[in-house]
Design a protein around this motif. Structure first.
Motif, PDB file in Angstrom:
ATOM      1  N   GLU A  96     -10.164   8.076  10.126  1.00  0.00           N
ATOM      2  CA  GLU A  96      -9.219   7.679  10.995  1.00  0.00           C
ATOM      3  C   GLU A  96      -7.981   7.017  10.630  1.00  0.00           C
ATOM      4  N   SER A  97      -8.303   6.773   9.007  1.00  0.00           N
ATOM      5  CA  SER A  97      -7.331   5.767   8.212  1.00  0.00           C
ATOM      6  C   SER A  97      -6.169   6.341   8.309  1.00  0.00           C
ATOM      7  N   PRO A  98      -5.074   5.769   8.376  1.00  0.00           N
ATOM      8  CA  PRO A  98      -3.809   6.271   8.244  1.00  0.00           C
ATOM      9  C   PRO A  98      -3.512   6.164   6.942  1.00  0.00           C
ATOM     10  N   ARG A  99      -2.365   7.151   6.683  1.00  0.00           N
ATOM     11  CA  ARG A  99      -2.162   7.432   5.207  1.00  0.00           C
ATOM     12  C   ARG A  99      -1.300   6.398   4.549  1.00  0.00           C
ATOM     13  N   MET A 100      -1.047   5.248   5.271  1.00  0.00           N
ATOM     14  CA  MET A 100      -0.580   3.923   4.784  1.00  0.00           C
ATOM     15  C   MET A 100       1.048   4.475   4.263  1.00  0.00           C
ATOM     16  N   GLY A 101       1.607   3.604   3.453  1.00  0.00           N
ATOM     17  CA  GLY A 101       2.909   3.862   2.629  1.00  0.00           C
ATOM     18  C   GLY A 101       4.002   2.678   3.121  1.00  0.00           C
ATOM     19  N   TRP A 102       4.963   2.683   2.333  1.00  0.00           N
ATOM     20  CA  TRP A 102       5.982   1.781   2.491  1.00  0.00           C
ATOM     21  C   TRP A 102       7.246   2.320   3.078  1.00  0.00           C
ATOM     22  N   TRP A 103       7.786   1.768   4.135  1.00  0.00           N
ATOM     23  CA  TRP A 103       8.711   2.514   4.781  1.00  0.00           C
ATOM     24  C   TRP A 103       9.977   2.608   4.061  1.00  0.00           C
ATOM     25  N   TRP A 151       0.849  -1.090   0.041  1.00  0.00           N
ATOM     26  CA  TRP A 151       0.182   0.065  -0.035  1.00  0.00           C
ATOM     27  C   TRP A 151       0.816   1.316   0.058  1.00  0.00           C
ATOM     28  N   ALA A 152       0.772   2.260  -0.859  1.00  0.00           N
ATOM     29  CA  ALA A 152       1.450   2.991  -1.232  1.00  0.00           C
ATOM     30  C   ALA A 152       0.945   4.376  -0.434  1.00  0.00           C
ATOM     31  N   ARG A 153       1.681   5.422  -0.060  1.00  0.00           N
ATOM     32  CA  ARG A 153       1.175   6.513   0.966  1.00  0.00           C
ATOM     33  C   ARG A 153       0.113   7.216   0.171  1.00  0.00           C
ATOM     34  N   ALA A 181      -3.859   0.773 -10.636  1.00  0.00           N
ATOM     35  CA  ALA A 181      -3.041  -0.414 -10.754  1.00  0.00           C
ATOM     36  C   ALA A 181      -2.022  -0.013 -11.905  1.00  0.00           C
ATOM     37  N   GLN A 182      -2.524   0.636 -12.855  1.00  0.00           N
ATOM     38  CA  GLN A 182      -1.723   0.988 -13.971  1.00  0.00           C
ATOM     39  C   GLN A 182      -0.358   2.077 -13.536  1.00  0.00           C
ATOM     40  N   GLU A 183      -0.926   3.104 -12.702  1.00  0.00           N
ATOM     41  CA  GLU A 183      -0.043   3.753 -11.878  1.00  0.00           C
ATOM     42  C   GLU A 183       1.151   3.069 -11.027  1.00  0.00           C
ATOM     43  N   ALA A 184       0.593   2.049 -10.524  1.00  0.00           N
ATOM     44  CA  ALA A 184       1.448   1.291  -9.684  1.00  0.00           C
ATOM     45  C   ALA A 184       2.442   0.521 -10.303  1.00  0.00           C
ATOM     46  N   LEU A 185       2.169   0.144 -11.701  1.00  0.00           N
ATOM     47  CA  LEU A 185       2.934  -0.529 -12.350  1.00  0.00           C
ATOM     48  C   LEU A 185       3.752   0.260 -13.486  1.00  0.00           C
ATOM     49  N   ALA A 186       3.713   1.488 -13.464  1.00  0.00           N
ATOM     50  CA  ALA A 186       4.483   2.177 -14.490  1.00  0.00           C
ATOM     51  C   ALA A 186       5.841   2.290 -14.347  1.00  0.00           C
ATOM     52  N   TRP A 187       6.375   2.073 -12.934  1.00  0.00           N
ATOM     53  CA  TRP A 187       7.804   1.965 -12.934  1.00  0.00           C
ATOM     54  C   TRP A 187       8.311   0.941 -13.620  1.00  0.00           C
ATOM     55  N   LEU A 188       7.814  -0.118 -14.090  1.00  0.00           N
ATOM     56  CA  LEU A 188       8.220  -1.163 -14.806  1.00  0.00           C
ATOM     57  C   LEU A 188       8.621  -0.766 -16.207  1.00  0.00           C
ATOM     58  N   VAL A 189       7.839   0.239 -16.809  1.00  0.00           N
ATOM     59  CA  VAL A 189       8.301   0.903 -18.145  1.00  0.00           C
ATOM     60  C   VAL A 189       9.525   2.016 -17.874  1.00  0.00           C
ATOM     61  N   ALA A 190       9.240   2.903 -16.839  1.00  0.00           N
ATOM     62  CA  ALA A 190      10.241   3.850 -16.614  1.00  0.00           C
ATOM     63  C   ALA A 190      11.789   3.187 -16.054  1.00  0.00           C
ATOM     64  N   ASP A 191      11.678   2.145 -15.715  1.00  0.00           N
ATOM     65  CA  ASP A 191      13.135   1.396 -15.119  1.00  0.00           C
ATOM     66  C   ASP A 191      13.544   0.462 -16.368  1.00  0.00           C
ATOM     67  N   GLY A 232       4.503   0.761  -4.623  1.00  0.00           N
ATOM     68  CA  GLY A 232       3.194   0.444  -4.097  1.00  0.00           C
ATOM     69  C   GLY A 232       2.021   0.992  -4.854  1.00  0.00           C
ATOM     70  N   SER A 233       0.911   0.549  -4.402  1.00  0.00           N
ATOM     71  CA  SER A 233      -0.520   1.232  -5.153  1.00  0.00           C
ATOM     72  C   SER A 233      -1.350   1.894  -4.185  1.00  0.00           C
ATOM     73  N   ARG A 234      -2.209   2.616  -4.634  1.00  0.00           N
ATOM     74  CA  ARG A 234      -3.054   3.199  -3.788  1.00  0.00           C
ATOM     75  C   ARG A 234      -4.432   2.556  -4.055  1.00  0.00           C
ATOM     76  N   LEU A 235      -4.534   1.261  -4.404  1.00  0.00           N
ATOM     77  CA  LEU A 235      -5.733   0.455  -4.476  1.00  0.00           C
ATOM     78  C   LEU A 235      -6.551   0.383  -3.092  1.00  0.00           C
ATOM     79  N   TRP A 236      -5.808   0.488  -1.868  1.00  0.00           N
ATOM     80  CA  TRP A 236      -6.178   0.505  -0.631  1.00  0.00           C
ATOM     81  C   TRP A 236      -7.320   1.557  -0.282  1.00  0.00           C
ATOM     82  N   LEU A 237      -7.066   2.632  -1.137  1.00  0.00           N
ATOM     83  CA  LEU A 237      -8.209   3.752  -0.891  1.00  0.00           C
ATOM     84  C   LEU A 237      -9.705   3.464  -1.293  1.00  0.00           C
TER      85      LEU A 237
END
Length: 146
Positions: free
Chosen positions: A48-55, A35-37, A91-101, A68-73
């Motif tokens: 009350e939900s935390p903003r999540m995010g990977w450490w 879960w992305a922030r 989901a597309q946003e979360a996977l965009a790094w595959l193309v960028a990298d 990560g993804s913001r699908l949890w929202l």
């Protein structure tokens, strides 16, 4: 090559569908289910939900690089056509790094509603040397909703 995941995990967190996993498949799973922030303008599922995010984002060598993804929202949303489109976009946003990298030439995501409360997701990853990989999640909505 194609993989289908019903999102049924055993006690060790391993997909139990009997399919062989590859590094790329694990990268897609990690990208979608870490879960992305939440961004400043995002509506949280509850006040009350935390903003999540990977450490690990705290230590990213590239400024602003997030994993990560913001699908949890979407976890408290009703499954409408707008939410289905939002799930696809997130989901597309979360996977965009595959193309960028340079890991993939293209990533395509499609979502399909089934029944009253089911959402399937298909992902196609075009790899530069290995061709197209298809990953299907039979019911990603149950994973998002927890």
């Amino acid at each position: 090559m194609s993989f289908e995941f019903p999102l049924i995990l055993d006690s060790a967190g391993v997909v139990t569908d009997g399919q062989r996993e590859s590094r790329l498949v694990r990268a897609v799973i990690n990208s979608l289910f870490t879960w992305a922030r939440a961004r400043p303008g995002d509506a949280l599922p509850t006040p009350e939900s935390p903003r999540m995010g990977w450490w690990g984002d705290t230590y990213s060598p590239q400024e602003g690089d997030r994993f990560g993804s913001r699908l949890w929202l979407l976890s408290r949303e009703t499954l409408t056509s707008a939410v289905i489109a939002k799930a696809r976009d997130l989901a597309q946003e979360a996977l965009a790094w595959l193309v960028a990298d340079g890991i993939a030439e293209r990533v395509q995501v499609d979502t399909q509603r089934f029944g009253n409360d089911g959402l399937a997701m298909s992902i196609w990853v075009d790899e530069p040397t290995l061709g197209r990989l298809e990953i299907r999640f039979a019911d990603i909505w149950s994973a998002i909703r927890g």
